[in-house]
Structures are given as structure tokens and as C-alpha cells.
Motif scaffolding. Structure first.
Motif, mmCIF file in Angstrom:
data_model
loop_
_atom_site.group_PDB
_atom_site.id
_atom_site.type_symbol
_atom_site.label_atom_id
_atom_site.label_comp_id
_atom_site.label_asym_id
_atom_site.label_seq_id
_atom_site.Cartn_x
_atom_site.Cartn_y
_atom_site.Cartn_z
ATOM 1 N N LEU A 195 0.833 4.132 -3.160
ATOM 2 C CA LEU A 195 0.306 5.501 -3.069
ATOM 3 C C LEU A 195 1.237 6.522 -3.730
ATOM 4 C CD1 LEU A 195 -1.260 5.252 0.504
ATOM 5 C CD2 LEU A 195 -2.485 5.359 -1.668
ATOM 6 N N LYS A 247 0.847 -1.203 0.000
ATOM 7 C CA LYS A 247 0.000 0.000 0.000
ATOM 8 C C LYS A 247 0.878 1.247 0.000
ATOM 9 C CE LYS A 247 -1.575 1.639 4.022
ATOM 10 N NZ LYS A 247 -1.357 3.028 4.422
ATOM 11 N N LYS A 303 13.392 16.130 10.206
ATOM 12 C CA LYS A 303 13.039 14.786 10.679
ATOM 13 C C LYS A 303 12.911 13.902 9.441
ATOM 14 C CE LYS A 303 9.831 14.386 14.168
ATOM 15 N NZ LYS A 303 8.553 14.682 14.851
ATOM 16 N N THR A 338 10.973 11.909 7.019
ATOM 17 C CA THR A 338 9.549 11.808 6.694
ATOM 18 C C THR A 338 9.386 11.012 5.399
ATOM 19 O OG1 THR A 338 7.650 13.066 5.834
ATOM 20 C CG2 THR A 338 9.759 14.231 5.889
ATOM 21 N N THR A 383 7.422 1.269 12.915
ATOM 22 C CA THR A 383 6.273 1.628 13.757
ATOM 23 C C THR A 383 5.018 0.903 13.287
ATOM 24 O OG1 THR A 383 4.840 3.457 14.452
ATOM 25 C CG2 THR A 383 5.945 3.728 12.357
ATOM 26 N N ASP A 390 4.379 20.071 7.832
ATOM 27 C CA ASP A 390 5.219 21.275 7.766
ATOM 28 C C ASP A 390 6.506 21.042 6.999
ATOM 29 O OD1 ASP A 390 5.680 19.584 10.083
ATOM 30 O OD2 ASP A 390 7.249 20.983 10.631
ATOM 31 N N LEU A 430 -5.443 1.498 11.381
ATOM 32 C CA LEU A 430 -5.143 0.372 10.487
ATOM 33 C C LEU A 430 -4.371 -0.751 11.157
ATOM 34 C CD1 LEU A 430 -4.730 -1.074 7.807
ATOM 35 C CD2 LEU A 430 -3.020 0.632 7.194
ATOM 36 N N GLU A 436 13.005 4.006 3.333
ATOM 37 C CA GLU A 436 12.046 2.890 3.258
ATOM 38 C C GLU A 436 12.049 2.282 1.852
ATOM 39 O OE1 GLU A 436 10.898 4.422 7.175
ATOM 40 O OE2 GLU A 436 11.917 5.154 5.396
ATOM 41 N N ARG A 467 0.023 6.084 19.401
ATOM 42 C CA ARG A 467 -0.118 4.822 18.638
ATOM 43 C C ARG A 467 -0.220 3.607 19.564
ATOM 44 N NH1 ARG A 467 2.655 3.408 12.759
ATOM 45 N NH2 ARG A 467 0.740 2.420 12.037
ATOM 46 N N PRO A 519 1.676 16.313 11.183
ATOM 47 C CA PRO A 519 1.818 17.580 10.454
ATOM 48 C C PRO A 519 2.482 17.359 9.095
ATOM 49 C CG PRO A 519 3.475 17.432 12.168
ATOM 50 C CD PRO A 519 2.549 16.263 12.361
ATOM 51 N N LEU A 565 7.850 7.206 16.999
ATOM 52 C CA LEU A 565 7.482 8.037 15.851
ATOM 53 C C LEU A 565 6.182 8.783 16.021
ATOM 54 C CD1 LEU A 565 9.672 6.126 14.421
ATOM 55 C CD2 LEU A 565 8.572 6.903 12.363
HETATM 56 C C1 EPZ Z 1 4.282 6.972 6.353
HETATM 57 O O1 EPZ Z 1 3.488 7.997 6.918
HETATM 58 C C2 EPZ Z 1 3.382 5.753 6.256
HETATM 59 N N1 EPZ Z 1 2.247 6.059 5.389
HETATM 60 C C3 EPZ Z 1 2.880 5.361 7.644
HETATM 61 O O2 EPZ Z 1 2.146 4.152 7.496
HETATM 62 C C4 EPZ Z 1 4.109 5.079 8.524
HETATM 63 O O3 EPZ Z 1 3.649 4.784 9.837
HETATM 64 C C5 EPZ Z 1 5.013 6.317 8.557
HETATM 65 O O4 EPZ Z 1 5.388 6.668 7.211
HETATM 66 C C6 EPZ Z 1 6.295 6.068 9.340
HETATM 67 O O5 EPZ Z 1 6.963 4.963 8.802
HETATM 68 C C7 EPZ Z 1 2.441 6.054 4.051
HETATM 69 O O6 EPZ Z 1 3.525 5.800 3.561
HETATM 70 C C8 EPZ Z 1 1.229 6.348 3.211
HETATM 71 P P1 EPZ Z 1 6.240 10.425 8.306
HETATM 72 P P2 EPZ Z 1 4.013 9.530 6.882
HETATM 73 O O7 EPZ Z 1 6.060 11.668 7.529
HETATM 74 O O8 EPZ Z 1 4.843 9.746 5.702
HETATM 75 C C9 EPZ Z 1 6.632 13.704 11.655
HETATM 76 C C10 EPZ Z 1 0.340 2.711 7.778
HETATM 77 O O9 EPZ Z 1 -0.017 2.111 8.791
HETATM 78 N N2 EPZ Z 1 6.443 14.674 10.565
HETATM 79 O O10 EPZ Z 1 7.375 9.524 7.987
HETATM 80 O O11 EPZ Z 1 2.836 10.403 7.100
HETATM 81 C C11 EPZ Z 1 5.378 12.865 11.926
HETATM 82 O O12 EPZ Z 1 4.505 13.549 12.801
HETATM 83 C C12 EPZ Z 1 0.751 4.158 7.849
HETATM 84 O O13 EPZ Z 1 0.429 2.185 6.634
HETATM 85 C C13 EPZ Z 1 6.502 16.030 10.852
HETATM 86 O O14 EPZ Z 1 6.705 16.441 12.001
HETATM 87 O O15 EPZ Z 1 4.917 9.556 8.179
HETATM 88 C C14 EPZ Z 1 5.945 11.615 12.539
HETATM 89 O O16 EPZ Z 1 6.189 11.846 13.915
HETATM 90 C C15 EPZ Z 1 0.473 4.746 9.224
HETATM 91 N N3 EPZ Z 1 6.328 16.930 9.841
HETATM 92 C C16 EPZ Z 1 7.295 11.450 11.831
HETATM 93 O O17 EPZ Z 1 7.615 12.736 11.269
HETATM 94 C C17 EPZ Z 1 6.108 16.522 8.543
HETATM 95 O O18 EPZ Z 1 5.965 17.390 7.654
HETATM 96 C C18 EPZ Z 1 7.275 10.439 10.709
HETATM 97 O O19 EPZ Z 1 6.211 10.790 9.854
HETATM 98 C C19 EPZ Z 1 6.048 15.138 8.277
HETATM 99 C C20 EPZ Z 1 6.232 14.226 9.302
#
Ligand code: EPZ
Length: 420
Positions: free
Chosen positions: A26, A22, A161, A163, A306, A124, A372, A189, A333, A122, A329
Motif C-alpha cells: 500500500l 499487503k 505515538k 504510527t 497486533t 491527527d 481482517l 515495521e 480488537r 484517528p 494498540l
Molecule cells: C497499520 O495501521 C496497519 N495497516 C495495521 O494493519 C496495523 O494493525 C497497524 O499499523 C499497527 O501495526 C497498514 O499498514 C495499512 P497506526 P495504521 O497508525 O498505520 C494511533 C491489518 O490488519 N494513531 O500504526 O493505521 C492509532 O489509533 C491492519 O493489516 C493515532 O492516535 O496504524 C493506534 O492506536 C489493521 N493518531 C496506534 O496509533 C494517528 O494519527 C497505531 O496506529 C495515527 C495513529
């Protein structure tokens, strides 16, 4: 609404086929916005989030044909650049259209993805990076309004961070930008790696693929002739079924899987007593009679994911001893914990750390899915709980698991989908 009813099984046996990822599908579907051709995609999973993103693209004017696990996506006739709240509210990963639409059209409006059950989430870092590339961004009435009338310009971006979707968004934006973009502290990833590989194979030169420093050489607005590709296997779905084998002490095989994407998950299952037979595209789990307790800290890839935390927490309830699971993370959760406690699990929570005192005898009852991966954790617990476990609100589960109850039934689980 549907719910799943599951009962304790003596054991599972047989083979489970893993679907396409998935979280790779996306960004790869969003990437078709960069294409000058209609794009052939293979091994797409039939999950709600994929259908939601395809619908979003069709709302913008794209066309698609999605049959079995294949899709043809044609975005050449996109005329809209606004992703509205009604779609974005159902799937926050809609933010993935921001980078490609802005890069291709010079303007884009995307409803702010609200938080979700597991945390604030977020965006940001996505926005800050696009501003560095020359975009002007306003937040008005809950919408991100981004413009880049002269196109985006490559630059050096350092993510504060790591992301995953932030990295994917900027890779896609940088692909059509003028000049070179260097992303430092990029997510590594496998899903991000595949996005880079498909773009690179289609003519967008990307250096450092798989490392934390990516260099993308933009086409200066020239659309890309995107080659056909097959989505990588879903490592989280695979890990979930390995946990099903471990928690029921069953020897099962998962097929169409890339074991190299599951290093930290296999290592933790080994620590808990399992062993494995691994071939090029399958993993057979040989579980131990006694499940050992474990210490887990969730971090970015290649560390422990996570997205496997909830499933291992359910498994840890059956371990002989005390397991410690720290979620680093996301701020919220652990909602599966209260549902597992209602089944009889002995778990204590202290801010981001769960202490699981196993082995608990679990009793089936009505439980509620909250997100999920929490949903799949409740199914795992239901496989070893006495009596019936009814898992409600499984629309969460259907977002990311392709026919989970059928795949488990296929290896002998006593599980059915019923109507409330
Ligand atoms: C991706 O989400 C995945 N979703 C999530 O899977 C997964 O849990 C996550 O990565 C971490 O591995 C998809 O790929 C569609 P992040 P994403 O941006 O990209 C902070 C599932 O179960 N952050 O890597 O949204 C954020 O708050 C889903 O399939 C900011 O602060 O996660 C978090 O603490 C759930 N500012 C950390 O970074 C930003 O602009 C990691 O978030 C972006 C993120």
C-alpha cells in the motif's frame, strides 16, 4: 456474498507459498505518485486493498497494468488531487496518498477515513506533522483539505505515538520537500523499512533506515526515478499459516518468507511448544503434541504484532492452561472473542485483556467475520472444531489474504468457498 465452510482436519502437510505484504504494497503503490517514470512492482498480492488503491490512483488520472503478481504503475498523468469518500470509506489506508499528492501538487483533498471495526483510527498525527512541514489543513464536510502552495519544508518531527502509515506518509511527503526532515519515534515495521529502501535506492537519501530516527533529504520538488522492486513477503500471512500448523499439530513449511520479520511471533510459538527449521526463505513448523498457554502483549515492531493477536487467541483456546492476551494498540480488537465463545471457547474479557482458559472443545457453527485478522482467527478455529464451521462476511478476509482457502486446501484442509 461468499462464505467459507471448513471442517476439522486430522492434520495438514506440505508447503504454502507466502504472497507479497499487503501493508508494504500500500505505501509502495502510493509512493509511485512521487515518480517521474512508470514504476515496475513485483510480488504484489492479489487482495482487495491493493485493487482498491490502484483504482483510487486511476481515479486521479494514473494508469496501471496489474497481471499475475506484477504491476506497472504510471502516475505521470495524474490531474486530480481529490480522493473521494466512495473509495476512502472502503479502505482507510487511502490516507497514504495525502503526503505524496500534497508534496507533488501543493494541494490535496482526502475524505476523512472513518473509524473502523477495530477502533477510532484517528489520523491527527499525520496532519500535525504535515502542518509542521508548512501545510495548511482544514477539515470541511468530512474532507481533509490540505494546501502547501510553496511546497513542503523539511523539519524536525516527533511523533507522540508510533504510527505505521503516519511514518510512511511523512517519509513520502519529506522526499519531495525542501531540505531535511528528521522523524523521531518513527515506526520500524519491515514495511516502513522497505519504503525507505526503495526511495533511498532511487536517489532520495534516507539515513537511519530501520531505526526510530529517520533523516530524509528532500529533492525540493524534483520527482524521483523509482527503480523496479519486489514487495517483501507478508509476515502476517506467514504468521497466520504457522498458527494453522500449530493449532492442527501439523508439520508444514511456508515458503517465500523472511524469518527475520517474525522474531516475536516465532518466539511466542516456541513458548507454546513449537520448534522450527528455518532456511533463507522458508520456515518449517514442528508443533508439539501439547500446546502450552502463553502471555502476549501487543506492541509496535519488533515486539509482538497486533495483527497476529486474533490468530494467537484462537490458538490459545487449544492450549492446556490459562493464556493472557493484552491488546495495547487498538481499543476494540477483540470482536473475534464472541464468535469463538459461540464455538465453545472459554474466554473472559476485561477491557483490553482476554483470559483464555484452554483447552476448549470447539464445535462448528455459523460465525461472522468482523475485521481482517478476526476472519483468519475464525478459520483457524474451524480447522479444529467438530462439525462444519461457516465463516460469513469474508469480504473482510479478502482484503488482506491472497487465496487463503486455496492455500489451506493445498496442504490438506477441508475448506471451500461457497455462495450465501
Ligand atoms: C497499520 O495501521 C496497519 N495497516 C495495521 O494493519 C496495523 O494493525 C497497524 O499499523 C499497527 O501495526 C497498514 O499498514 C495499512 P497506526 P495504521 O497508525 O498505520 C494511533 C491489518 O490488519 N494513531 O500504526 O493505521 C492509532 O489509533 C491492519 O493489516 C493515532 O492516535 O496504524 C493506534 O492506536 C489493521 N493518531 C496506534 O496509533 C494517528 O494519527 C497505531 O496506529 C495515527 C495513529
Amino acid at each position: 456474498m461468499d462464505y467459507l465452510q471448513t471442517k476439522r482436519v486430522k492434520s495438514l502437510s506440505g508447503t504454502i507459498n507466502i504472497s507479497g505484504a499487503k501493508n508494504a504494497s500500500l505505501p509502495l503503490i502510493a509512493m509511485t505518485i512521487l515518480a517521474k517514470n512508470s514504476v515496475n512492482i513485483k510480488n504484489l498480492p492479489h487482495v482487495a486493498d491493493i485493487k482498491t488503491l490502484l483504482k483510487l490512483l486511476s481515479n486521479l488520472g494514473a494508469t496501471y497494468d496489474f497481471k499475475d503478481d506484477k504491476a506497472i504503475v504510471d502516475t505521470q498523468k495524474i490531474s486530480q488531487t481529490k480522493a473521494t469518500y466512495d473509495i476512502v470509506k472502503t479502505m482507510r489506508a487511502s490516507i497514504l496518498v495525502l503526503g505524496p499528492i500534497l508534496a507533488r501538487f501543493g494541494h490535496c483533498e482526502v475524505s476523512m477515513p472513518g473509524g473502523c471495526a477495530i477502533g477510532q483510527r484517528p489520523v491527527d498525527l499525520h496532519l500535525k506533522a504535515l502542518e509542521q512541514m508548512g501545510a495548511h489543513i482544514d477539515i470541511k464536510a468530512g474532507y481533509i483539505e490540505a494546501t502547501a502552495p510553496n511546497g513542503l519544508k523539511g523539519c524536525d518531527i516527533i511523533f507522540d505515538k508510533i504510527t505505521v502509515t503516519g511514518t510512511a506518509n511523512i517519509i513520502m511527503a519529506a522526499s519531495l520537500a525542501k531540505g531535511r526532515t528528521v522523524i523521531t519515534n518513527a515506526a520500524r515495521e519491515p514495511e516502513v523499512v522497505q519504503l525507505c529502501e526503495v526511495l533511498n535506492d532511487s536517489g532520495v537519501q534516507i539515513d537511519g533506515i530501520g531505526t526510530a530516527i529517520l533523516t530524509i533529504h528532500g529533492t525540493a520538488g524534483e520527482l524521483v526515478n523509482i527503480k523496479e522492486f519486489s514487495v517483501i513477503p507478508d509476515r502476517i500471512e506467514a504468521g497466520t499459516y504457522l498458527c494453522a500448523g500449530a493449532i492442527t499439530k501439523s508439520t508444514i513449511t511456508i515458503q517465500n518468507v523472511n524469518a527475520s520479520h517474525l522474531g516475536s511471533v516465532l518466539a511466542k510459538l516456541e513458548e507454546m511448544g513449537s520448534s522450527f527449521t528455518i532456511t533463507e526463505n522458508s520456515i518449517t513448523i514442528h508443533p508439539s503434541e501439547v500446546i502450552k498457554p502463553v502471555k502476549i502483549v501487543t506492541q509496535e515492531y519488533p515486539a509482538f504484532p497486533t495483527d497476529m493477536q486474533a490468530q494467537f487467541l484462537a490458538l490459545a483456546t487449544q492450549a492446556d492452561g490459562v493464556s493472557i492476551i493484552e491488546e495495547k494498540l487498538f481499543e476494540n480488537r477483540f470482536m473475534h472473542v464472541s464468535e469463538l465463545q459461540r464455538m465453545g471457547a472459554d474466554i473472559s474479557l476485561n477491557s483490553h485483556t482476554a483470559t483464555v482458559n484452554g483447552k476448549s472443545k470447539l464445535s462448528g457453527t455459523d460465525v461472522m467475520a468482523t475485521d481482517l485478522r478476526a476472519s483468519s482467527a475464525l478459520v483457524l478455529a474451524g480447522l479444529v472444531a467438530d462439525g462444519e464451521t461457516n465463516i460469513h462476511r469474508i469480504y473482510h478476509l479478502d482484503r488482506g489474504y491472497d487465496a487463503l482457502e486455496k492455500k489451506l486446501e493445498g496442504v490438506g484442509a477441508d475448506i471451500v468457498r461457497l455462495k450465501e
